[in-house]
Motif scaffolding. Structure first.
Motif, PDB file in Angstrom:
ATOM      1  N   VAL A   1       0.071 -20.847  -7.822  1.00  0.00           N
ATOM      2  CA  VAL A   1       0.412 -19.530  -8.370  1.00  0.00           C
ATOM      3  C   VAL A   1       1.938 -19.461  -8.425  1.00  0.00           C
ATOM      4  N   ARG A   2       2.496 -19.393  -9.625  1.00  0.00           N
ATOM      5  CA  ARG A   2       3.942 -19.504  -9.770  1.00  0.00           C
ATOM      6  C   ARG A   2       4.660 -18.156  -9.678  1.00  0.00           C
ATOM      7  N   PHE A   3       3.925 -17.055  -9.809  1.00  0.00           N
ATOM      8  CA  PHE A   3       4.591 -15.765  -9.691  1.00  0.00           C
ATOM      9  C   PHE A   3       3.609 -14.698  -9.238  1.00  0.00           C
ATOM     10  N   VAL A   4       4.144 -13.703  -8.545  1.00  0.00           N
ATOM     11  CA  VAL A   4       3.433 -12.462  -8.247  1.00  0.00           C
ATOM     12  C   VAL A   4       4.329 -11.329  -8.730  1.00  0.00           C
ATOM     13  N   ALA A   5       3.792 -10.486  -9.609  1.00  0.00           N
ATOM     14  CA  ALA A   5       4.565  -9.374 -10.178  1.00  0.00           C
ATOM     15  C   ALA A   5       3.928  -8.055  -9.751  1.00  0.00           C
ATOM     16  N   HIS A   6       4.750  -7.106  -9.367  1.00  0.00           N
ATOM     17  CA  HIS A   6       4.285  -5.764  -9.017  1.00  0.00           C
ATOM     18  C   HIS A   6       4.788  -4.780 -10.070  1.00  0.00           C
ATOM     19  N   MET A   7       3.851  -4.124 -10.734  1.00  0.00           N
ATOM     20  CA  MET A   7       4.221  -3.093 -11.698  1.00  0.00           C
ATOM     21  C   MET A   7       4.446  -1.744 -11.024  1.00  0.00           C
ATOM     22  N   ASP A   8       4.049  -1.644  -9.766  1.00  0.00           N
ATOM     23  CA  ASP A   8       4.251  -0.440  -8.967  1.00  0.00           C
ATOM     24  C   ASP A   8       4.624  -0.868  -7.554  1.00  0.00           C
ATOM     25  N   MET A   9       5.281   0.009  -6.832  1.00  0.00           N
ATOM     26  CA  MET A   9       5.733  -0.319  -5.486  1.00  0.00           C
ATOM     27  C   MET A   9       4.564  -0.328  -4.498  1.00  0.00           C
ATOM     28  N   PRO A  10       4.399  -1.389  -3.699  1.00  0.00           N
ATOM     29  CA  PRO A  10       3.380  -1.373  -2.639  1.00  0.00           C
ATOM     30  C   PRO A  10       3.709  -0.302  -1.601  1.00  0.00           C
ATOM     31  N   LYS A  11       2.709   0.083  -0.808  1.00  0.00           N
ATOM     32  CA  LYS A  11       2.939   1.183   0.117  1.00  0.00           C
ATOM     33  C   LYS A  11       3.574   0.755   1.438  1.00  0.00           C
ATOM     34  N   THR A  12       3.571  -0.540   1.746  1.00  0.00           N
ATOM     35  CA  THR A  12       4.187  -1.010   2.981  1.00  0.00           C
ATOM     36  C   THR A  12       4.862  -2.357   2.747  1.00  0.00           C
ATOM     37  N   VAL A  13       5.804  -2.691   3.629  1.00  0.00           N
ATOM     38  CA  VAL A  13       6.440  -4.007   3.581  1.00  0.00           C
ATOM     39  C   VAL A  13       5.408  -5.094   3.874  1.00  0.00           C
ATOM     40  N   GLU A  14       4.451  -4.784   4.783  1.00  0.00           N
ATOM     41  CA  GLU A  14       3.395  -5.747   5.081  1.00  0.00           C
ATOM     42  C   GLU A  14       2.592  -6.087   3.824  1.00  0.00           C
ATOM     43  N   SER A  15       2.223  -5.050   3.058  1.00  0.00           N
ATOM     44  CA  SER A  15       1.475  -5.295   1.820  1.00  0.00           C
ATOM     45  C   SER A  15       2.292  -6.158   0.868  1.00  0.00           C
ATOM     46  N   TYR A  16       3.561  -5.812   0.720  1.00  0.00           N
ATOM     47  CA  TYR A  16       4.441  -6.553  -0.186  1.00  0.00           C
ATOM     48  C   TYR A  16       4.535  -8.020   0.233  1.00  0.00           C
ATOM     49  N   TYR A  17       4.743  -8.249   1.533  1.00  0.00           N
ATOM     50  CA  TYR A  17       4.885  -9.618   2.030  1.00  0.00           C
ATOM     51  C   TYR A  17       3.589 -10.400   1.820  1.00  0.00           C
ATOM     52  N   GLN A  18       2.453  -9.763   2.140  1.00  0.00           N
ATOM     53  CA  GLN A  18       1.162 -10.442   2.001  1.00  0.00           C
ATOM     54  C   GLN A  18       0.884 -10.791   0.542  1.00  0.00           C
ATOM     55  N   GLU A  19       1.154  -9.847  -0.349  1.00  0.00           N
ATOM     56  CA  GLU A  19       0.844 -10.064  -1.763  1.00  0.00           C
ATOM     57  C   GLU A  19       1.790 -11.080  -2.397  1.00  0.00           C
ATOM     58  N   THR A  20       3.092 -10.976  -2.103  1.00  0.00           N
ATOM     59  CA  THR A  20       4.024 -11.966  -2.660  1.00  0.00           C
ATOM     60  C   THR A  20       3.770 -13.357  -2.093  1.00  0.00           C
ATOM     61  N   GLY A  21       3.206 -13.419  -0.879  1.00  0.00           N
ATOM     62  CA  GLY A  21       2.926 -14.709  -0.254  1.00  0.00           C
ATOM     63  C   GLY A  21       1.844 -15.500  -0.944  1.00  0.00           C
ATOM     64  N   ARG A  22       1.155 -14.891  -1.914  1.00  0.00           N
ATOM     65  CA  ARG A  22       0.138 -15.613  -2.664  1.00  0.00           C
ATOM     66  C   ARG A  22       0.756 -16.501  -3.736  1.00  0.00           C
ATOM     67  N   ALA A  23       2.062 -16.393  -3.911  1.00  0.00           N
ATOM     68  CA  ALA A  23       2.774 -17.283  -4.833  1.00  0.00           C
ATOM     69  C   ALA A  23       3.300 -18.493  -4.066  1.00  0.00           C
ATOM     70  N   GLY A  24       3.285 -19.641  -4.730  1.00  0.00           N
ATOM     71  CA  GLY A  24       3.967 -20.827  -4.202  1.00  0.00           C
ATOM     72  C   GLY A  24       3.426 -21.376  -2.908  1.00  0.00           C
ATOM     73  N   ARG A  25       2.105 -21.342  -2.729  1.00  0.00           N
ATOM     74  CA  ARG A  25       1.539 -21.917  -1.507  1.00  0.00           C
ATOM     75  C   ARG A  25       1.786 -23.423  -1.426  1.00  0.00           C
ATOM     76  N   ASP A  26       2.071 -24.059  -2.567  1.00  0.00           N
ATOM     77  CA  ASP A  26       2.339 -25.493  -2.577  1.00  0.00           C
ATOM     78  C   ASP A  26       3.786 -25.820  -2.225  1.00  0.00           C
ATOM     79  N   GLY A  27       4.586 -24.791  -1.940  1.00  0.00           N
ATOM     80  CA  GLY A  27       5.978 -25.022  -1.564  1.00  0.00           C
ATOM     81  C   GLY A  27       6.932 -25.151  -2.734  1.00  0.00           C
ATOM     82  N   GLU A  28       6.410 -25.107  -3.960  1.00  0.00           N
ATOM     83  CA  GLU A  28       7.262 -25.220  -5.137  1.00  0.00           C
ATOM     84  C   GLU A  28       7.926 -23.868  -5.449  1.00  0.00           C
TER      85      GLU A  28
END
Length: 604
Positions: free
Chosen positions: A297-324
């Motif tokens: 997964v090369r990108f995670v885009a948010h069209m709206d602000m997540p409600k917590t930093v935890e949510s933001y971190y968890q959701e953005t973490g779905r990008a680049g699991r291969d380290g690229e």
């Protein structure tokens, strides 16, 4: 641990553990409990898979998403691990067959949904079986503060009550100190060893911008760097996910919606396509993504602000699991804050819960408004200080232009106070800019001393001032008064002239954005790379599994670099265990051999 090391090499095809995997695995093998916080892509699964194989009995994995169990089980079976699942998708005959395999000792791993685990029949079954360990995945779900709350997770303390001598491991990618404390309390893990790996994902490039023209902003982001990449676009509402997915399709992208309101077969089809095809964009609510094991997964885009930093971190973490290199891109506006606060005000949570969520929302807005390194702020939130700016976020690469906003901030705060803390941003701006519309005249606000004192700034600039004052805690949004702004105690020194404030300057020009693109190393032959990918795709289609279950991209890159010519050499490629060597070695070696014949001739 020598047995664990052999399993790592022979089953999973890796020569060494990452820190702190070996220590976690040893703890479980010896019968101890563990709480593990490790970033997405950090190798959490190995921490329970290897002990389950090393210990007698079957490892029981409590997983929250039925839709992903099939892929997790398929991945394990590819490695020769005897894995299965029990959930509502199985008919009575199939479920009984799995239960018989468990009781007869023919399973290494069994995935179960929390809702099934808490049923008396399932507990009775497990008490008759030989259990190696319990793994509670996505453990933040046990917390009432958690952003993916699941009621049945609150009952998982029964594991300690019914199986006191079986080791348990709770795993999550995201949990602040409060959530960790609740996980420990609710799962009765007070004696568990805690392993908190680093939260930093240096391959992710963070970028946050204000909403201007959201669709145009998203289109520019995708066209500049992600025209043919797989990615996730998050939206706040179900309706918006469908609208954005259709619009992206019109722009030539292969986009699919995903939310809880779609028919279950549609959701399953869209998720399967995302996992197994290239260049699919999923437009989703936060219901999508937990447990997703797609590495590219090369990108995670948010069209709206997540409600917590935890949510933001968890959701953005779905990008680049291969380290690229990968992108985490977000746009936000004050309206997002108002909508999220309305949702909080109408929730059924306790007042304590609402206050905690309010603090978390403020922290998220603060991350958006910050003028210094994003990664520093993100890691500091999780208690991991960053020694210096990261150099891989927008505020590092494009330093924020600031201005002395002290006078403007005082005028804004004064406008809130003198209008009785009863009005929203639009009316306050009208008063500051000297408007004499019906509402200003109705409340006699054209006679206030602050009427017309703010003509030096335009509407957009004033909105920026108010938004930043909210983000920094000088103002709050009163949802009982439909978004009216209220003064916070923090604003007193600023109003008294005892404090100055620097604000982010809003620019009106649209600058070119540097985007992260994935490039192959220079020593890799693109023709061989594509041939190996095609071989992987064909094998994946034959077996009905995602391509990365056959081999990850990093394994294919190693094949391109090392160019193995025989099974012994192929077996040394990272990610090639004994099972995959036997199953796929010949097919991939033939591709490499054809490459040699074509490139170097028969004598190559």
């Amino acid at each position: 641990m020598s047995n664990a090391q052999k399993i790592l090499q022979s089953v999973f095809g890796y020569g060494s553990f990452r820190e702190p995997q070996s220590e976690i695995i040893q703890t479980l093998i010896e019968g101890g409990d563990a709480l593990v916080l490790m970033p997405t892509g950090g190798g959490k699964s190995l921490c329970y898979q290897i002990p389950a194989l090393a210990r007698d009995g079957c490892g029981i994995v409590i997983s929250p998403l039925i839709a992903l169990m099939q892929d997790q089980v398929s991945a394990m079976r590819q490695l020769g691990v005897r894995a299965s699942f029990l959930n509502s998708t199985l008919d009575v005959r199939a479920a009984r067959a799995v239960e018989e395999d468990l009781l007869s000792g023919n399973l290494d791993l069994l995935y179960i949904a929390p809702e099934r685990l808490t049923q008396e029949r399932c507990l009775t079954l497990l008490q008759q079986a030989d259990i190696a360990l319990f793994a509670i995945d996505e453990a933040h779900c046990v917390s009432q503060w958690g952003h993916d709350f699941r009621a049945d997770y609150l009952k998982l303390s029964l594991l300690h009550q019914h199986f006191p001598n079986i080791p348990r491991i709770a795993l999550t990618a995201t949990a602040d100190a409060r959530t960790r404390a609740e996980i420990i309390m609710r799962l009765d893990l007070s004696r568990a060893r805690q392993f908190i790996a680093g939260f930093d994902r240096p391959n992710i490039h963070y970028r946050i911008a204000l909403k201007d023209n959201p669709r145009s902003q998203l289109l520019r982001f995708l066209q500049d760097g992600h025209q043919h990449h797989a990615g996730i676009v998050y939206c706040m509402s179900r309706k918006k996910t469908e609208e954005i997915a259709l619009w992206l399709q019109d722009q030539g992208f292969n986009a699919l919606p995903y939310h809880a309101g779609l028919p279950s077969d549609t959701r399953a089809d869209h998720q399967t396509r995302f996992l197994r095809e290239d260049s699919i964009i999923i437009v989703a609510t936060i219901a999508f993504g937990m447990g997703i094991d797609k590495p590219d997964v090369r990108f995670v885009a948010h069209m709206d602000m997540p409600k917590t930093v935890e949510s933001y971190y968890q959701e953005t973490g779905r990008a680049g699991r291969d380290g690229e290199p990968s992108d985490a891109w977000m746009i936000y506006g004050l309206q997002d804050v108002i909508k999220l606060r309305q949702m909080m005000a109408s929730s059924e949570g306790s007042e304590e819960h609402k206050r905690a969520e309010q603090h978390r929302l403020n922290a998220m807005l603060g991350l958006c408004e910050i003028t210094t390194c994003r990664r520093e702020a993100l890691l500091n939130y999780f208690g991991e200080p960053q020694p210096k700016p990261c150099g891989n976020c927008d505020t590092c690469l494009e330093p924020i232009d600031t201005w002395d906003g002290t006078d403007a901030a005082r005028k804004a705060l004064s406008a809130v106070y003198r209008t009785g803390q009863r009005f929203g941003v639009n009316h306050l701006i009208d008063v500051l800019r000297g408007a004499e519309n019906a509402k200003v005249l109705q409340f006699d606000h054209h006679h206030l001393p602050i009427h017309g004192v703010g003509t030096a700034l335009n509407n957009k600039q004033w909105r920026s001032v108010f938004r930043q004052l909210v983000g920094r805690g000088y103002l709050n949004v009163d949802m009982e008064r439909f978004g009216a702004l209220r003064l916070e105690e923090k604003c007193r020194p600023l109003l008294r002239g005892e404090e100055a404030i620097m604000l982010r300057r809003e620019t009106t020009t649209k600058t070119a954005r540097q985007q992260t693109k994935t490039a192959l190393p220079s020593d890799i032959d693109i023709t061989l790379w594509e041939a190996l990918r095609e071989c992987r795709r064909e094998l994946a289609e034959e077996q009905g599994v995602p391509p990365y279950v056959i081999f990850h991209d990093r394994s294919l890159k190693e094949m391109c670099s090392a160019l193995p010519r025989n099974p012994t050499q192929f077996g040394q490629i990272p990610g090639v265990g004994e099972r995959k060597l036997k199953k796929y070695g010949e097919a991939f070696l033939q591709v490499i051999e054809r490459h040699f014949q074509h490139t170097f001739g028969a004598a190559g």
